[in-house]
Design an enzyme around this catalytic site. Structure first.
Site, PDB file in Angstrom:
ATOM      1  N   LYS B  83      53.061  83.788  49.373  1.00  0.00           N
ATOM      2  CA  LYS B  83      53.461  83.319  48.044  1.00  0.00           C
ATOM      3  C   LYS B  83      53.947  84.480  47.175  1.00  0.00           C
ATOM      4  O   LYS B  83      53.341  85.559  47.183  1.00  0.00           O
ATOM      5  CB  LYS B  83      52.274  82.632  47.374  1.00  0.00           C
ATOM      6  CG  LYS B  83      52.592  81.935  46.063  1.00  0.00           C
ATOM      7  CD  LYS B  83      51.375  81.198  45.522  1.00  0.00           C
ATOM      8  CE  LYS B  83      51.706  80.403  44.274  1.00  0.00           C
ATOM      9  NZ  LYS B  83      50.533  79.666  43.752  1.00  0.00           N
ATOM     10  N   SER B 158      51.397  74.769  42.640  1.00  0.00           N
ATOM     11  CA  SER B 158      52.448  75.763  42.575  1.00  0.00           C
ATOM     12  C   SER B 158      52.797  76.409  43.923  1.00  0.00           C
ATOM     13  O   SER B 158      53.911  76.915  44.077  1.00  0.00           O
ATOM     14  CB  SER B 158      52.060  76.862  41.592  1.00  0.00           C
ATOM     15  OG  SER B 158      50.953  77.600  42.061  1.00  0.00           O
ATOM     16  N   SER B 182      46.667  74.352  43.253  1.00  0.00           N
ATOM     17  CA  SER B 182      47.980  74.809  43.695  1.00  0.00           C
ATOM     18  C   SER B 182      48.172  74.933  45.211  1.00  0.00           C
ATOM     19  O   SER B 182      49.303  75.039  45.667  1.00  0.00           O
ATOM     20  CB  SER B 182      48.314  76.151  43.045  1.00  0.00           C
ATOM     21  OG  SER B 182      48.782  75.936  41.750  1.00  0.00           O
TER      22      SER B 182
END
Lengths: 99, 473
Positions: B83, B158, B182
């Site tokens: 990420k 996210s 997330s």
């Protein structure tokens, strides 16, 4: 609940506290969005706290122990390289006082 | 090129094949890179990756050498997505924000160092909502991540890029972060597994902070076993993160032969019919398999979303003060220092980041701090104590992971509250600093994926993985 209303003026003030430059359009949009979010989260005002909950908020030191320093200058170049503007290995900032 | 079936590949199977020389690390990495080339920017345009890392070839050689020397572990040569919130030294780590668009990390996160020591190959930086703020990746400055199951829908967020990369066979496993759901919510939307460990299980050093008392680096994969392998490799104490729990915490065995499961029924009633139908048949299924499932009422759960969206903006507003255009990141010149700050932040941050910074500024400001921030902090303690009581009697709390299936791209535009409401089931674990996992319910085929979430007490991560393995894949 519906008594909360964030005005465009308040958005402008919050933005200045938070060092954000906003356009007029953004201020209008954010005023209505922040209003609806605050109206929602304001529901906690009606929740009663029970007496037996400890409210010490776990205040412990969450920082690294201040020991074992790295060698002076070890990371200097990497850090300098990340800076948008430097001069003679120094960070360049804008003047702080207006004339 | 060697033909490798990536769809059902697991870490252990890949390791076995690499060890037996059925294919090389190069072959495996190339198979994933071919999918990225085909469908990331081009083809289906999944947009799971923002960019690939520049040291892949080097890392492949190191991993191949580890096999040759006999020092390879299960993770050696495994291709992983990272990420864009998690720093990898010398590589662009931009949090999907314009303010860090060209920023190269000056050091690697502890988890990156730990996994690279084992010979993992990080393929690239995966898309996220800007600074992990959002549940859709629509708040990324570099475009939405599409759901590989149905590309007209969001992958969720996210950590949408990490999860979509796993679902689209663009990596075997991936790392995300989970501050309010997330990793779990996108896992639910894309039909894979996502685990949020107990707060303090994994070092957060090198993960850009959003809500420091909520954030946790979290793995996603197609199987619970893979998630567990990555979790075990990441956890443990770190001199650079004093909130990591001591090692002896993880020596205990919390697994049991028989578990008791609680369902907060009234909270679930607000979910979509589609989600409720899948959830109810999942519950029915595990009941017939002999699991002890009970409906209970936990009144405070319906307040957690409000508590969360007071405390998070508060932490965001202070954590994001560091982005000022001076020491790193993009800078927009103004007339003086203050003007430079304002222009840099005004043009560098997207809408959701600005909203949260201003909300945080509001709830922390004089006259409002008592009403919002202090009250929410007290309620957070109340939640922890209520949950402790529940976990004395039950091993797990079971809910759907999200109240809806993956929404259509663009359907929540300009309506942040609707996006927040998708976090209704997930924020509890973060606010209470406990652990949770989302696994695909898989009760009916052909429809959009629906995940179910198991939550458990702090440090009960092994029991959580145990039940997920028994009920998932």
């Amino acid at each position: 609940m519906s008594d909360i209303k964030i005005t465009k003026g308040q958005v402008e003030y919050l933005a200045s506290l938070a060092q954000l430059e906003l356009t007029r359009q953004e201020m209008e949009k954010f005023a209505s969005q922040l209003t609806s979010i605050l109206q929602y989260v304001n529901r906690i005002k009606d929740v009663e706290l029970s007496d037996d909950v400890q409210r010490n908020f776990n205040n412990v030191n969450t920082f690294r122990n201040d020991d074992n320093p790295h060698k002076a200058g070890e990371h200097r170049d990497a850090i300098l390289e990340a800076m948008p503007e430097t001069k003679d290995n120094l960070l360049v900032v804008k003047k702080i006082l207006n004339n | 090129m060697v033909d490798i079936d990536l769809q059902d590949l697991t870490i252990r199977e890949a390791h076995k094949a690499l060890k037996a020389g059925e294919y090389s690390v190069r072959d495996l990495v190339d198979a994933y890179l071919a999918n990225i080339e085909k469908d990331n920017k081009k083809g289906k345009g999944i947009n799971a990756y923002l960019h690939l890392f520049t040291d892949i070839d080097e890392r492949v050689e190191i991993a191949q050498k580890m096999f040759a020397e006999g020092s390879a572990t299960e993770l050696t040569g495994i291709p992983v997505g990272l990420k864009a919130i998690i720093a990898k030294k010398g590589q662009i780590t931009n949090a999907s924000s314009k303010i860090l668009e060209h920023y190269k990390a000056t050091y690697s996160a502890t988890v990156v160092e730990k996994l690279e020591k084992q010979g993992v190959i990080f393929l690239g930086s995966t898309n996220t909502d800007e600074f992990a703020m959002g549940a859709s990746t629509e708040n990324s400055a570099f475009g939405v991540t599409k759901n590989p199951v149905d590309t007209s829908r969001i992958a969720g967020g996210s950590s949408g890029g990490s999860v979509a990369a796993v679902a689209a066979n663009m990596c075997l496993v991936a790392l995300g972060t989970d501050t309010g759901g997330s990793i779990r919510e996108p896992a639910s939307f894309c039909g894979v597994v996502g685990m949020r460990p107990t707060y303090g299980a994994v070092s957060r050093y090198g993960a850009m902070p959003m809500g420091s008392s909520f954030d946790q680096i979290s793995p996603t994969a197609k199987t619970v076993e893979d998630v567990q392998i990555v979790f075990e490799a990441m956890r443990g104490t770190d001199d650079y993160d004093m909130t990591v729990l001591p090692e002896d915490t993880w020596q205990k065995d919390n697994t049991k032969d028989k578990y008791k499961i609680a369902i907060p029924r009234s909270l679930i009633d607000g979910s979509s019919d589609e989600v409720k139908a899948v959830f109810n048949s999942f519950v029915e299924k595990i009941r017939t398999e002999g699991y002890d499932v009970e409906d209970i009422n936990i009144p405070i759960l319906k307040e957690v979303l409000a508590i969360y969206y007071i405390l998070i903006p508060a932490e965001v507003s202070s954590n994001l003060a560091r982005y000022d255009g001076m020491r790193y990141g993009s800078k927009v010149d103004g007339d003086n220092l203050w003007d430079t700050y304002k222009k840099t932040r005004g043009q560098g941050f997207g809408d959701e980041v600005k909203r949260r910074i201003m909300l945080g500024t509001y709830v922390l400001s004089a006259g409002y701090a008592d009403k919002y921030y202090e009250k929410a902090l007290a309620l957070r303690e109340e939640l922890k104590s209520e949950l402790a009581k529940v976990y004395e009697k039950y091993d797990f709390i079971l809910t759907p992971t999200a109240p809806v299936v993956a929404p259509k791209i663009g359907s929540m535009e300009g309506d942040p509250l609707t996006e927040y409401l998708m976090d209704i089931f997930t924020v509890t674990a973060n606010t209470a600093q406990t652990c949770a996992i989302s696994i695909p319910a898989k009760v009916c085929e052909g429809k959009l994926p629906v995940g179910v979430q198991f939550m458990s007490a702090q440090e009960n991560d092994d029991a959580l993985l145990d039940i997920a393995k028994k009920l998932g894949r």
